[in-house]
Design a protein around this motif. Structure first.
Motif, PDB file in Angstrom:
ATOM      1  N   PHE A  21      35.259  19.993  36.875  1.00 14.83           N
ATOM      2  CA  PHE A  21      35.978  20.892  36.003  1.00 14.83           C
ATOM      3  C   PHE A  21      36.918  21.675  36.926  1.00 14.83           C
ATOM      4  N   ASP A  22      37.980  21.840  36.448  1.00 13.43           N
ATOM      5  CA  ASP A  22      39.207  22.551  37.346  1.00 13.43           C
ATOM      6  C   ASP A  22      39.698  23.675  36.527  1.00 13.43           C
ATOM      7  N   TYR A  23      39.760  24.808  37.196  1.00 13.46           N
ATOM      8  CA  TYR A  23      40.114  26.082  36.664  1.00 13.46           C
ATOM      9  C   TYR A  23      41.617  26.680  37.660  1.00 13.46           C
ATOM     10  N   GLU A  24      42.535  27.273  36.826  1.00 14.01           N
ATOM     11  CA  GLU A  24      43.478  28.031  37.666  1.00 14.01           C
ATOM     12  C   GLU A  24      43.243  29.290  37.008  1.00 14.01           C
ATOM     13  N   VAL A  25      43.129  30.240  38.007  1.00 16.05           N
ATOM     14  CA  VAL A  25      42.814  31.622  37.811  1.00 16.05           C
ATOM     15  C   VAL A  25      44.189  32.499  38.337  1.00 16.05           C
ATOM     16  N   GLY A  26      44.466  33.255  37.175  1.00 10.14           N
ATOM     17  CA  GLY A  26      45.573  33.961  37.312  1.00 10.14           C
ATOM     18  C   GLY A  26      45.615  35.499  36.940  1.00 10.14           C
ATOM     19  N   GLN A  27      46.696  36.126  36.750  1.00  3.32           N
ATOM     20  CA  GLN A  27      46.678  37.561  36.536  1.00  3.32           C
ATOM     21  C   GLN A  27      45.977  38.007  35.133  1.00  3.32           C
ATOM     22  N   THR A  28      45.975  37.120  34.117  1.00  4.82           N
ATOM     23  CA  THR A  28      45.163  37.649  32.985  1.00  4.82           C
ATOM     24  C   THR A  28      43.524  37.612  33.320  1.00  4.82           C
ATOM     25  N   PHE A  29      43.269  36.578  34.002  1.00  5.18           N
ATOM     26  CA  PHE A  29      41.660  36.472  34.740  1.00  5.18           C
ATOM     27  C   PHE A  29      41.475  38.086  35.171  1.00  5.18           C
ATOM     28  N   PHE A  30      42.214  38.333  36.152  1.00  2.00           N
ATOM     29  CA  PHE A  30      41.944  39.519  37.009  1.00  2.00           C
ATOM     30  C   PHE A  30      42.232  40.887  36.129  1.00  2.00           C
ATOM     31  N   TYR A  32      41.017  41.021  33.192  1.00  4.60           N
ATOM     32  CA  TYR A  32      39.705  41.046  32.492  1.00  4.60           C
ATOM     33  C   TYR A  32      38.684  42.052  33.314  1.00  4.60           C
ATOM     34  N   PHE A  33      38.783  41.579  34.600  1.00  5.23           N
ATOM     35  CA  PHE A  33      37.418  42.287  35.474  1.00  5.23           C
ATOM     36  C   PHE A  33      38.494  43.534  35.990  1.00  5.23           C
ATOM     37  N   ASP A  34      38.882  44.524  35.388  1.00  6.83           N
ATOM     38  CA  ASP A  34      39.569  45.501  35.857  1.00  6.83           C
ATOM     39  C   ASP A  34      38.806  46.428  36.740  1.00  6.83           C
ATOM     40  N   GLY A  35      39.283  46.846  37.899  1.00  8.55           N
ATOM     41  CA  GLY A  35      38.902  48.147  38.746  1.00  8.55           C
ATOM     42  C   GLY A  35      38.278  47.105  39.822  1.00  8.55           C
ATOM     43  N   GLY A  36      38.417  46.120  39.886  1.00  5.89           N
ATOM     44  CA  GLY A  36      38.108  45.304  41.405  1.00  5.89           C
ATOM     45  C   GLY A  36      38.975  45.220  42.360  1.00  5.89           C
ATOM     46  N   ILE A  37      38.580  44.802  43.223  1.00  5.24           N
ATOM     47  CA  ILE A  37      39.460  44.698  44.618  1.00  5.24           C
ATOM     48  C   ILE A  37      40.830  43.874  44.571  1.00  5.24           C
ATOM     49  N   ALA A  38      40.587  43.076  43.949  1.00  2.00           N
ATOM     50  CA  ALA A  38      41.599  42.146  43.781  1.00  2.00           C
ATOM     51  C   ALA A  38      42.217  42.240  42.293  1.00  2.00           C
ATOM     52  N   ILE A  68      45.739  42.155  47.201  1.00  4.00           N
ATOM     53  CA  ILE A  68      44.804  43.277  47.406  1.00  4.00           C
ATOM     54  C   ILE A  68      45.669  44.401  48.154  1.00  4.00           C
ATOM     55  N   GLN A  69      45.059  45.536  48.227  1.00  2.00           N
ATOM     56  CA  GLN A  69      45.669  46.840  48.569  1.00  2.00           C
ATOM     57  C   GLN A  69      45.222  46.888  50.372  1.00  2.00           C
ATOM     58  N   CYS A  70      46.263  47.000  51.184  1.00  2.00           N
ATOM     59  CA  CYS A  70      46.001  47.201  52.476  1.00  2.00           C
ATOM     60  C   CYS A  70      45.308  48.660  52.927  1.00  2.00           C
ATOM     61  N   ASP A  71      44.183  48.586  53.623  1.00  2.00           N
ATOM     62  CA  ASP A  71      43.525  49.656  53.931  1.00  2.00           C
ATOM     63  C   ASP A  71      44.272  50.799  54.921  1.00  2.00           C
ATOM     64  N   ILE A 122      35.360  34.640  44.218  1.00  2.00           N
ATOM     65  CA  ILE A 122      36.813  35.009  44.883  1.00  2.00           C
ATOM     66  C   ILE A 122      36.624  36.276  45.625  1.00  2.00           C
ATOM     67  N   LEU A 123      35.807  37.316  45.294  1.00  2.00           N
ATOM     68  CA  LEU A 123      35.682  38.611  45.964  1.00  2.00           C
ATOM     69  C   LEU A 123      35.013  38.350  47.269  1.00  2.00           C
ATOM     70  N   LEU A 124      33.830  37.543  47.053  1.00  2.00           N
ATOM     71  CA  LEU A 124      33.269  37.090  48.360  1.00  2.00           C
ATOM     72  C   LEU A 124      34.030  36.429  49.487  1.00  2.00           C
ATOM     73  N   ALA A 125      35.243  35.714  49.150  1.00  2.00           N
ATOM     74  CA  ALA A 125      35.852  35.121  50.071  1.00  2.00           C
ATOM     75  C   ALA A 125      37.073  36.194  50.718  1.00  2.00           C
ATOM     76  N   ILE A 126      37.109  37.316  50.058  1.00  2.00           N
ATOM     77  CA  ILE A 126      38.086  38.329  50.735  1.00  2.00           C
ATOM     78  C   ILE A 126      37.512  39.060  51.957  1.00  2.00           C
ATOM     79  N   PRO A 127      38.005  39.243  53.082  1.00  2.00           N
ATOM     80  CA  PRO A 127      37.338  39.768  54.344  1.00  2.00           C
ATOM     81  C   PRO A 127      37.216  41.213  54.043  1.00  2.00           C
TER      82      PRO A 127
END
Length: 180
Positions: A21-30, A32-38, A68-71, A122-127
């Motif tokens: 299965f192939d998925y393309e994740v974009g803005q509408t996907f993110f 839906y998961f409002d309030g996250g890092i990405a 993402i937002q720079c610390d 995706i979140l686990l891949a973010i440093p």
């Protein structure tokens, strides 16, 4: 999960063997998961599902960029992400705790939605440290105005000219500290 129906995998009628299965994740996907890092991004997800008689093996490969937002300077920047994860889906009437990589579903489940798994991977891949990458010359790409502002409020060691005079009455007591 009405907006995430595209991430449903029909389990009934799925033959034994490997399926991709192939998925393309974009803005509408993110969104839906409002309030996250990405907050936004473009990520390609390749899912290889291996159906066996008693379980499913899901191999996820996540690759793309997320915003993402720079610390340091608080500006948004594109962070490359890449990750591979495996999840085992087992059938059973009761749910057992076997770890983070095992999901239990009942045998009469007709669909498995993988949207939350994709988002988590995706979140686990973010440093952990979210800082703009350096350019080719090794200079920070952070907002220079914000860096200047930070330097104004950062505590620093006083130079020899800035060292305040000490009260000579305490000099003898300071010698006691040095004689440990």
């Amino acid at each position: 999960m009405a907006n995430l129906k595209a991430y449903n995998i029909a389990l009934k009628g799925l033959g034994v063997g490997k399926h991709e299965f192939d998925y393309e994740v974009g803005q509408t996907f993110f969104e839906y998961f409002d309030g996250g890092i990405a907050e936004n991004g473009h990520v390609d997800v390749k899912l290889e599902l291996e159906k066996q008689s008693a379980l499913l093996v899901l191999n996820f490969h996540v690759k793309g960029t997320v915003q993402i937002q720079c610390d340091r300077c608080l500006d948004l920047f594109d962070q490359p992400v890449e990750n591979e994860n495996t999840v085992f889906v087992k059938y059973g009437e009761e749910k057992f705790e076997e770890g983070d990589d095992v999901i239990w579903i009942t045998p009469n489940e007709t669909h498995l939605n993988v949207a939350k798994l994709i988002y988590d991977f995706i979140l686990l891949a973010i440093p952990i440290k979210h800082v703009h990458p350096e350019d080719e010359a090794g200079n920070s790409q952070c907002n220079p105005e914000m860096l200047e502002r930070l330097n104004q409020f950062t505590a620093h060691e006083p130079s020899e000219e800035e060292t305040p005079e000490t009260d000579s009455r305490w000099d003898e007591l300071k010698k006691l500290l040095d004689n440990k």
